[in-house]
Design a protein around this motif. Structure first.
Motif, PDB file in Angstrom:
ATOM      1  N   ALA A  64       0.836  -1.211   0.000  1.00 17.90           N
ATOM      2  CA  ALA A  64       0.000   0.000   0.000  1.00 17.90           C
ATOM      3  C   ALA A  64       0.871   1.262   0.000  1.00 17.90           C
ATOM      4  N   VAL A  65       1.931   1.260   0.800  1.00 21.95           N
ATOM      5  CA  VAL A  65       2.836   2.412   0.841  1.00 21.95           C
ATOM      6  C   VAL A  65       3.453   2.628  -0.544  1.00 21.95           C
ATOM      7  N   ILE A  67       2.217   1.679  -3.412  1.00 19.39           N
ATOM      8  CA  ILE A  67       1.161   2.167  -4.308  1.00 19.39           C
ATOM      9  C   ILE A  67       0.970   3.676  -4.113  1.00 19.39           C
ATOM     10  N   GLY A  68       0.882   4.096  -2.847  1.00 20.56           N
ATOM     11  CA  GLY A  68       0.694   5.517  -2.537  1.00 20.56           C
ATOM     12  C   GLY A  68       1.816   6.370  -3.087  1.00 20.56           C
ATOM     13  N   ALA A  69       3.035   5.849  -3.023  1.00 17.85           N
ATOM     14  CA  ALA A  69       4.205   6.614  -3.487  1.00 17.85           C
ATOM     15  C   ALA A  69       4.267   6.666  -5.014  1.00 17.85           C
ATOM     16  N   ALA A  71       1.970   6.316  -7.206  1.00 19.72           N
ATOM     17  CA  ALA A  71       0.873   7.088  -7.810  1.00 19.72           C
ATOM     18  C   ALA A  71       1.166   8.591  -7.818  1.00 19.72           C
TER      19      ALA A  71
ATOM     20  N   MET B  64      -7.374   9.626  -4.309  1.00 14.56           N
ATOM     21  CA  MET B  64      -7.056   8.238  -4.639  1.00 14.56           C
ATOM     22  C   MET B  64      -8.025   7.331  -3.916  1.00 14.56           C
ATOM     23  N   SER B  73      -1.904   3.450   5.051  1.00 15.59           N
ATOM     24  CA  SER B  73      -0.620   3.048   4.455  1.00 15.59           C
ATOM     25  C   SER B  73      -0.460   3.684   3.072  1.00 15.59           C
ATOM     26  N   ILE B  74      -1.544   3.739   2.306  1.00 15.52           N
ATOM     27  CA  ILE B  74      -1.484   4.425   1.003  1.00 15.52           C
ATOM     28  C   ILE B  74      -1.132   5.898   1.247  1.00 15.52           C
ATOM     29  N   GLY B  77       2.549   6.386   1.946  1.00 15.10           N
ATOM     30  CA  GLY B  77       3.349   6.400   0.717  1.00 15.10           C
ATOM     31  C   GLY B  77       3.179   7.702  -0.040  1.00 15.10           C
ATOM     32  N   MET B  78       1.941   8.198  -0.042  1.00 15.85           N
ATOM     33  CA  MET B  78       1.656   9.462  -0.729  1.00 15.85           C
ATOM     34  C   MET B  78       2.456  10.598  -0.098  1.00 15.85           C
ATOM     35  N   ALA B  81       6.150  10.389  -0.807  1.00 20.39           N
ATOM     36  CA  ALA B  81       6.445  10.837  -2.176  1.00 20.39           C
ATOM     37  C   ALA B  81       6.415  12.361  -2.255  1.00 20.39           C
TER      38      ALA B  81
END
Lengths: 377, 293
Positions: A64-65, A67-69, A71, B64, B73-74, B77-78, B81
């Motif tokens: 998931a991390v 995927i988040g990054a 994207a 998203m 968790s998504i 990551g976002m 980034a």
């Protein structure tokens, strides 16, 4: 670096990842994958790799991390194995459907119950229909090189890719290999240019509900793009050979020229099978070996071309479709469309040792039986 | 605080919420407070639908969709980034229902809180799985009807605020629709804080709670005034009651909704008292109502 170095495949992957320069790495420990991310964590801590390492509470969160990054338009990496891969399953589908160019290393290991830590391919092959590309390495050099190739193709076609290495057999066994030069890595893999990345200048919603006709078309796109990716693999292999001198093919043939029978396998078993082929040749058997490097997309044409003259296939499987046959045997049967006999032989589940003699035994057993029955070692 | 401070509209008309949806109004207020430098992650929930079908999107900020259990968790990551891209000023907000928060995503929520990820996690709490047609969640209050608790839920509602308090995150708040200034003030305050921020929004649901669509805000107010839903702020571990409730008769809240037909007012009175005894212990006098109400 000019000379060879001695590394396990797990380390070989870590060194490749360092050169690929993902900006976010996220992982959860699982044997026998852990060495890959331990080494990467070390690179991040020492500053050798400028990236964020995010230590999550579960494999599904690791993906998931990532995927988040990805994207948001940056490169990321994760690795897992066995139950970890299964626990990710929902997001394996999600990330392929989302067309994210993610690369994940998988140290192939059996799945429970009962518990088993050792190698087979059930974990990765059970993710066959998710829309990820899959490539299996047969040695540490391939483990190292395939990471670069996987990013190259994934970022070209926007389909994620798993790189499989046999648990323990490759992950924990040191072999001499050439490390890729950082100049070569940069020439081969330019920075990620991801057109679908989110932006506040031009905001949009990623992955909203798609009506049935559009969803159907979206799946078709993934299917066709996966087929088209074969050309990108060919191009990437050629480019890699120009830069490193190392030549790879989606399907590798060994002593096939005058062979009547071909053994078929994936992964590190290829190295053992080569010894068995030589032994069988000494006994006068007209046998050769086909190793599938690429499992998805299935390189059907390469397979047919490589095996054009082969009269019989003996597929040495490390994965089983219970109630049917070995998974690789099924794949091969489908590729050649029932034109020639295919023997399904389950050579090893959960790390049962395979020596060249066992492969000889598989050969002699199979040629005695008619096609149809799945035999177990 | 003047309402003109909140002129930004991040939610388009034509979204797919039911009439009277508390969760839609909540998003409107949240984005008014946060502005357009926001990216949103939404796990499976009513909001997976409200956000719109392709090519229509109801949010004017990047968004998203996420699977049910991993939105934090998504978002992690976002945010990582965004740091890498030099756009750390953009706020990352998870917008999740009570199913994702209290149940299926509790593990990833706890983990992101423990790592003190720099995100705002919002739970719009409508106290059941409304998108699938009103099934019980661990946020459903005791004795409430749902389709899977036809004679009323036996267990008490999970105390998510104390659970999050145990994670020692920098900011926790509760808000609801009838108090828009308190609502938006807390979102703006949260936006300025670094680290993991948790905001619980009580979002009445006419469909699942069984009341007329026009009464959403009224019921939101009743929840506060009866003491059922305390408006709080926990900043760096310090509890503060931001709206001191009038403690009006609990029956007015229970009778306002069809879902509480099986509820015993005496039992509820005791539960509300227990809740406030507990809160007062933590708040220890720190209940200056500093938001203009």
């Amino acid at each position: 670096m000019n000379g060879k170095v001695l590394l396990t495949s797990a380390e070989a992957i870590s060194y490749a990842v360092k050169l690929v320069k993902p900006e976010v790495i996220s992982a959860y420990p699982i044997t026998p994958q852990t060495h890959i991310v331990e080494k990467i964590a070390h690179f991040v801590e020492t500053g050798e790799l400028d990236a964020e390492f995010i230590r999550v509470e579960a494999e599904i969160s690791a993906l998931a991390v990532v995927i988040g990054a990805v994207a948001q338009g940056i490169r990321a990496f994760t690795a897992t194995s066995s139950h970890g891969l299964l626990y990710m399953h929902e997001l394996i589908h999600w990330s392929a459907g989302g067309r994210l160019p993610i690369v994940m290393a998988v140290a192939n290991r059996a799945v429970g119950a009962p518990w088993n830590l050792w190698c087979d391919h059930q974990d990765m092959m059970s993710q066959r229909d998710t829309g990820w590309m899959q490539i299996f390495a047969s040695n540490a050099q391939e483990a190292h090189d395939f990471i670069f190739l996987a990013y190259k193709v994934a970022e070209k076609v926007f389909i994620p890719c798993m790189v499989g290495i046999d648990g323990f057999i490759l992950s924990h066994t040191a072999e001499p290999l050439y490390l890729v030069d950082s100049g070569v890595a940069e020439a081969f893999l330019p920075p990620l240019d991801f057109p679908l990345r989110l932006s506040n200048q031009n905001p949009f919603t990623l992955w909203p509900i798609l009506e049935p006709p559009l969803y159907h078309r979206q799946r078709q796109d993934l299917f066709t793009d996966m087929e088209k990716s074969l050309k990108e693999w060919e191009k990437a292999f050629e480019h890699w050979e120009e830069l490193t001198g190392r030549r790879y093919l989606p399907v590798e043939g060994y002593m096939l020229e005058d062979a009547h029978t071909a053994l078929v396998c994936t992964g590190a078993l290829s190295e053992t099978a080569k010894v068995a082929v030589k032994q069988l040749r000494k006994k006068g058997e007209k046998v050769g070996l086909i190793t599938l490097k690429l499992f998805r997309p299935m390189p059907k044409e390469h397979l047919l071309e490589t095996a054009i003259h082969i009269e019989r296939f003996i597929v040495l499987d490390r994965a089983t479709s219970f109630g049917a046959e070995g998974i690789l045997a099924q794949e091969l049967r489908s590729a050649i469309s029932g034109s020639r006999p295919v023997h399904s032989y389950i050579v090893s589940m959960g790390g049962k040792e395979v020596f060249p003699e066992n492969i000889q035994e598989a050969y002699f057993k199979c040629i005695k039986y008619p096609e149809g029955a799945t035999l177990w070692s | 605080m003047e309402l003109k401070d909140f002129s930004y509209e991040g939610l388009s008309s034509g979204h797919l919420a039911c009439a009277g949806c508390g969760a839609a109004l909540a998003m409107r207020l949240a984005l008014k407070a946060l502005g357009d430098k926001v990216r949103v992650v939404i796990p499976a929930s009513c909001w997976s639908v409200i956000a719109g079908r392709h090519p229509d999107a109801s949010l004017k900020v990047p968004m998203m969709h996420s699977t049910f259990e991993v939105a934090p968790s998504i978002a992690t990551g976002m945010k990582a980034a965004l740091r890498r891209l030099g756009t750390d000023h953009i706020t990352v907000m998870v917008w999740a229902g009570d199913g994702a928060t209290y149940d299926i995503g509790f593990g990833s929520l706890s983990a992101a809180a423990e790592r003190n990820e720099d995100i705002i996690y919002v739970c719009y709490d409508n106290e059941a799985y409304m998108n699938t047609g009103v099934q019980r969640s661990s946020s459903t209050p005791q004795s409430a009807w749902t389709t899977t608790t036809p004679t009323g839920k036996l267990e008490r509602k999970k105390d998510i605020i104390t659970s999050m308090f145990a994670h020692r995150i920098p900011y926790i708040a509760t808000v609801t629709l009838a108090y828009p200034e308190d609502f938006m003030h807390k979102f703006q305050k949260a936006q300025k804080i670094k680290g993991f921020r948790f905001i619980l929004v009580l979002a009445p649901c006419p469909t699942g709670w069984r009341f007329e669509e026009s009464r959403t805000v009224e019921i939101s107010r009743l929840a506060v005034e009866t003491g059922v839903f305390p408006l709080l702020e926990i900043e760096n571990g310090i509890w503060k009651i931001t709206v001191r409730p009038k403690m009006i008769e609990i029956g007015s809240y229970l009778k306002s909704q069809g879902r509480f037909q099986h509820a015993d007012p005496e039992e509820w009175k005791r539960a509300v008292k227990d809740q406030w005894d507990f809160i007062e212990k933590f708040a220890g006098g720190q209940h200056g109502c500093d938001s203009a109400l």
